[in-house]
Design a protein around this motif. Structure first.
Motif, PDB file in Angstrom:
ATOM      1  N   ASN A 168      10.583  -9.487  21.500  1.00 54.38           N
ATOM      2  CA  ASN A 168      10.008  -8.309  22.167  1.00 54.38           C
ATOM      3  C   ASN A 168      10.426  -8.251  23.631  1.00 54.38           C
ATOM      4  OD1 ASN A 168       8.737  -7.187  20.031  1.00 54.38           O
ATOM      5  ND2 ASN A 168       6.675  -7.851  20.569  1.00 54.38           N
ATOM      6  N   TYR A 213      12.413  -5.076  25.090  1.00 57.18           N
ATOM      7  CA  TYR A 213      11.792  -4.114  26.001  1.00 57.18           C
ATOM      8  C   TYR A 213      12.078  -4.398  27.477  1.00 57.18           C
ATOM      9  CZ  TYR A 213       9.473  -2.763  21.712  1.00 57.18           C
ATOM     10  OH  TYR A 213       9.234  -2.355  20.420  1.00 57.18           O
ATOM     11  N   ASP A 240       8.624 -11.033  31.172  1.00 49.64           N
ATOM     12  CA  ASP A 240       9.821 -10.220  31.433  1.00 49.64           C
ATOM     13  C   ASP A 240       9.513  -9.251  32.559  1.00 49.64           C
ATOM     14  OD1 ASP A 240       8.985  -7.478  30.429  1.00 49.64           O
ATOM     15  OD2 ASP A 240       8.613  -8.650  28.630  1.00 49.64           O
ATOM     16  N   SER A 294      10.568   2.096  19.897  1.00 53.27           N
ATOM     17  CA  SER A 294      10.414   0.913  19.050  1.00 53.27           C
ATOM     18  C   SER A 294      11.373   0.980  17.860  1.00 53.27           C
ATOM     19  CB  SER A 294       8.961   0.813  18.585  1.00 53.27           C
ATOM     20  OG  SER A 294       8.869  -0.021  17.485  1.00 53.27           O
ATOM     21  N   THR A 296       9.189  -2.847  13.952  1.00 55.09           N
ATOM     22  CA  THR A 296       8.437  -2.414  12.767  1.00 55.09           C
ATOM     23  C   THR A 296       6.983  -2.110  13.128  1.00 55.09           C
ATOM     24  OG1 THR A 296       7.788  -4.695  12.280  1.00 55.09           O
ATOM     25  CG2 THR A 296       9.801  -3.881  11.234  1.00 55.09           C
ATOM     26  N   GLY A 297       6.558  -2.505  14.329  1.00 57.86           N
ATOM     27  CA  GLY A 297       5.157  -2.305  14.721  1.00 57.86           C
ATOM     28  C   GLY A 297       4.245  -3.381  14.158  1.00 57.86           C
ATOM     29  N   LEU A 309       3.338  -7.954  16.838  1.00 60.66           N
ATOM     30  CA  LEU A 309       2.190  -8.519  17.549  1.00 60.66           C
ATOM     31  C   LEU A 309       1.000  -8.736  16.611  1.00 60.66           C
ATOM     32  CD1 LEU A 309       2.381  -6.701  21.006  1.00 60.66           C
ATOM     33  CD2 LEU A 309       3.192  -8.972  20.388  1.00 60.66           C
TER      34      LEU A 309
HETATM   35  P1  ADP Z   1       7.528  -3.542  17.517  1.00 60.18           P
HETATM   36  O1  ADP Z   1       8.122  -4.006  16.274  1.00 60.18           O
HETATM   37  O2  ADP Z   1       7.432  -2.055  17.642  1.00 60.18           O
HETATM   38  O3  ADP Z   1       8.108  -4.178  18.732  1.00 60.18           O
HETATM   39  P2  ADP Z   1       5.209  -5.117  18.068  1.00 60.18           P
HETATM   40  O4  ADP Z   1       3.945  -5.259  17.316  1.00 60.18           O
HETATM   41  O5  ADP Z   1       6.045  -6.316  18.276  1.00 60.18           O
HETATM   42  O6  ADP Z   1       5.995  -3.967  17.385  1.00 60.18           O
HETATM   43  O7  ADP Z   1       4.839  -4.526  19.476  1.00 60.18           O
HETATM   44  C1  ADP Z   1       3.985  -3.403  19.564  1.00 60.18           C
HETATM   45  C2  ADP Z   1       4.342  -2.554  20.747  1.00 60.18           C
HETATM   46  O8  ADP Z   1       4.038  -3.274  21.930  1.00 60.18           O
HETATM   47  C3  ADP Z   1       5.804  -2.225  20.838  1.00 60.18           C
HETATM   48  O9  ADP Z   1       6.126  -1.077  20.092  1.00 60.18           O
HETATM   49  C4  ADP Z   1       5.978  -2.003  22.333  1.00 60.18           C
HETATM   50  O10 ADP Z   1       5.623  -0.675  22.655  1.00 60.18           O
HETATM   51  C5  ADP Z   1       4.947  -2.911  22.963  1.00 60.18           C
HETATM   52  N1  ADP Z   1       5.560  -4.155  23.479  1.00 60.18           N
HETATM   53  C6  ADP Z   1       5.602  -5.354  22.862  1.00 60.18           C
HETATM   54  N2  ADP Z   1       6.195  -6.278  23.635  1.00 60.18           N
HETATM   55  C7  ADP Z   1       6.546  -5.653  24.765  1.00 60.18           C
HETATM   56  C8  ADP Z   1       7.160  -6.060  26.001  1.00 60.18           C
HETATM   57  N3  ADP Z   1       7.572  -7.313  26.204  1.00 60.18           N
HETATM   58  N4  ADP Z   1       7.326  -5.123  26.971  1.00 60.18           N
HETATM   59  C9  ADP Z   1       6.921  -3.862  26.781  1.00 60.18           C
HETATM   60  N5  ADP Z   1       6.299  -3.410  25.672  1.00 60.18           N
HETATM   61  C10 ADP Z   1       6.115  -4.286  24.668  1.00 60.18           C
END
Ligand code: ADP
Length: 429
Positions: free
Chosen positions: A329, A333, A355, A380, A386-387, A390
């Motif tokens: 991630n 991002y 980051d 994303s 995939t959402g 996390l």
């Molecule tokens: P994805 O597969 O969309 O990355 P995650 O569940 O990993 O899904 O993350 C959910 C959302 O959290 C992401 O779509 C993004 O908007 C935000 N996100 C996660 N990590 C970061 C990061 N390091 N910096 C900015 N936004 C983040």
């Protein structure tokens, strides 16, 4: 005012008796004898009253005797004090009865366990849910009656900040949710609720998602295979057909990723309560992940600062997926350097990824670990998300008794931190 009057009257009476004794004695030429006789009379009167007080105090439930004078006043004060105490005790007993009646009428089991861990009280539902009979089991140790080793270690460790969920072991068992609160001098109030229905529903949902994902995997593999074949065929090498084929290939890859994450999430949830006891060195795990990601993101820099010998107990593949999701991630991002640290802080192993990328607005932070929650869906998707990343991290954290924290500021960057219970140094050696 009335009390002062009584005192004054008593003093006046004493002086009057002494004066009368003196005058009477003087009439017979013996004033001192007269005073002595008056003092003896005063003493005898006080002794009589004192005896009445003593008798009443031996049986204070009766009305106080009519002694009059100062002793009457003292008796009256004691009587008032006693009445107030009795009333307060009665109020307390009524409140206690009321509380016990309401606990007794509950569908949840309610138990009171004393400081010696013996049962002091239990309601009727305790018999139905836990097999504890009151008053038959009064005074028996609780751990002799609830024999689950998981409950016993929860009860003995004594950290009741989180409730305990006792899963059914065999078909027909109940799923019980325990909450324990301390009160008084080491006593504990225990509530147990039957959550079997919720557990079954959750299990059905998990099985459904797992089965659907599993069933979708085979047809998707076939479709992807055909798309790849078509893309390679000479007849399809023209711009009009290549574009839709490329899109089909991208979307099937996306679906494959989705199914992979859904299956993984369902696996983590299913084995959530099983013991995850492999001894793992977090720094070594991170080094492995960084090497693997190096080939996927060749032009990105990952700075690592790792303390040696930070050991935890857990499931290797689950921790690998949680840590790599966070690092991926940060790479997805942000465009700048990503910093990964791991250190031991007291009895915790703390892993963090920071980051200086796009950051996240505060209103989104609490919802990021929900399945399919994305701050910017198109961004994303564009970056292969995939959402579910996390959500996976949150589940891995829960099943490893870890805290998961997210700090982020829009336009400044983010820091994701996992704090796991560190394995004791003796385990590591
Ligand atoms: P994805 O597969 O969309 O990355 P995650 O569940 O990993 O899904 O993350 C959910 C959302 O959290 C992401 O779509 C993004 O908007 C935000 N996100 C996660 N990590 C970061 C990061 N390091 N910096 C900015 N936004 C983040």
């Amino acid at each position: 005012m009335a009390r002062d009057n009584i005192w004054r009257r008593e003093m006046r009476l004493i002086l009057l008796l002494i004066a009368s004794g003196f005058v009477m004695g003087a009439l017979f030429g013996r004033p001192v004898w007269g005073v002595c006789a008056a003092l003896i009379f005063i003493l005898a009167r006080w002794s009589y009253q004192l005896r009445a007080v003593h008798r009443w105090m031996a049986e204070p439930s009766a009305e106080p005797p009519e002694t009059g004078g100062v002793w009457g006043l003292i008796l009256d004060n004691i009587y008032q004090l006693q009445r107030r105490n009795r009333e307060a005790q009665q109020r307390l007993e009524t409140a206690l009865d009321y509380l016990q009646d309401s606990l007794a009428a509950m569908r949840d089991a309610a138990l009171i366990v004393d400081a010696q861990e013996n049962i002091a009280w239990a309601n009727d539902s305790a018999e139905f849910l836990l097999g504890i009979k009151f008053p038959d089991d009064q005074g028996r140790p609780l751990v002799n009656l609830i024999r689950s080793p998981i409950f016993q270690s929860y009860f003995e460790v004594g950290d009741f900040s989180n409730p305990l969920r006792l899963l059914p072991i065999s078909e027909g068992d109940r799923c019980l949710h325990f909450e324990i609160a301390r009160f008084g001098a080491g006593d504990r109030l225990i509530f147990a609720r039957d959550v079997t229905e919720n557990y079954r529903l959750e299990q059905m949902r998990r099985d459904f998602v797992g089965n659907v994902s599993h069933e979708l995997r085979t047809p998707l593999t076939v479709i992807k295979g055909y798309v790849d074949t078509l893309q390679a065929m000479d007849e399809f090498q023209n711009a009009r057909l290549q574009r839709p084929l490329e899109q089909m290939s991208q979307q099937t890859s996306r679906m494959e990723n989705l199914i992979r994450d859904l299956l993984w999430l369902s696996r983590i949830e299913t084995v959530e309560t099983l013991r995850k006891t492999e001894l793992l060195d977090v720094s070594i795990l991170i080094e492995e992940i960084v090497v693997q990601l190096g080939s996927a993101y060749p032009d990105r820099e990952i700075r690592i600062s790792l303390e040696n010998d930070v050991q935890v107990r857990g499931d290797r593949s689950e921790l690998h997926s949680a840590l790599s999701n966070l690092i991926v991630n940060a790479l997805k991002y942000s465009d700048s350097e990503v910093v990964v640290t791991c250190c031991r802080h007291e009895d915790r192993a703390v892993f963090s990824v920071s980051d200086t990328g796009i950051g996240i607005a505060q209103q989104h932070i609490a919802r990021l670990t929900e399945r399919f929650y994305r701050v910017d869906k198109s961004r994303s998707n564009e970056r292969g998300g995939t959402g579910l990343g996390l959500a996976i991290v949150k589940h891995v954290a829960a099943s490893h008794q870890a805290d998961f924290q997210i700090e982020s500021e829009l336009g400044i960057g983010s820091c994701f931190r996992l704090s796991l219970p560190a394995a004791p140094v003796s385990d590591a050696s």
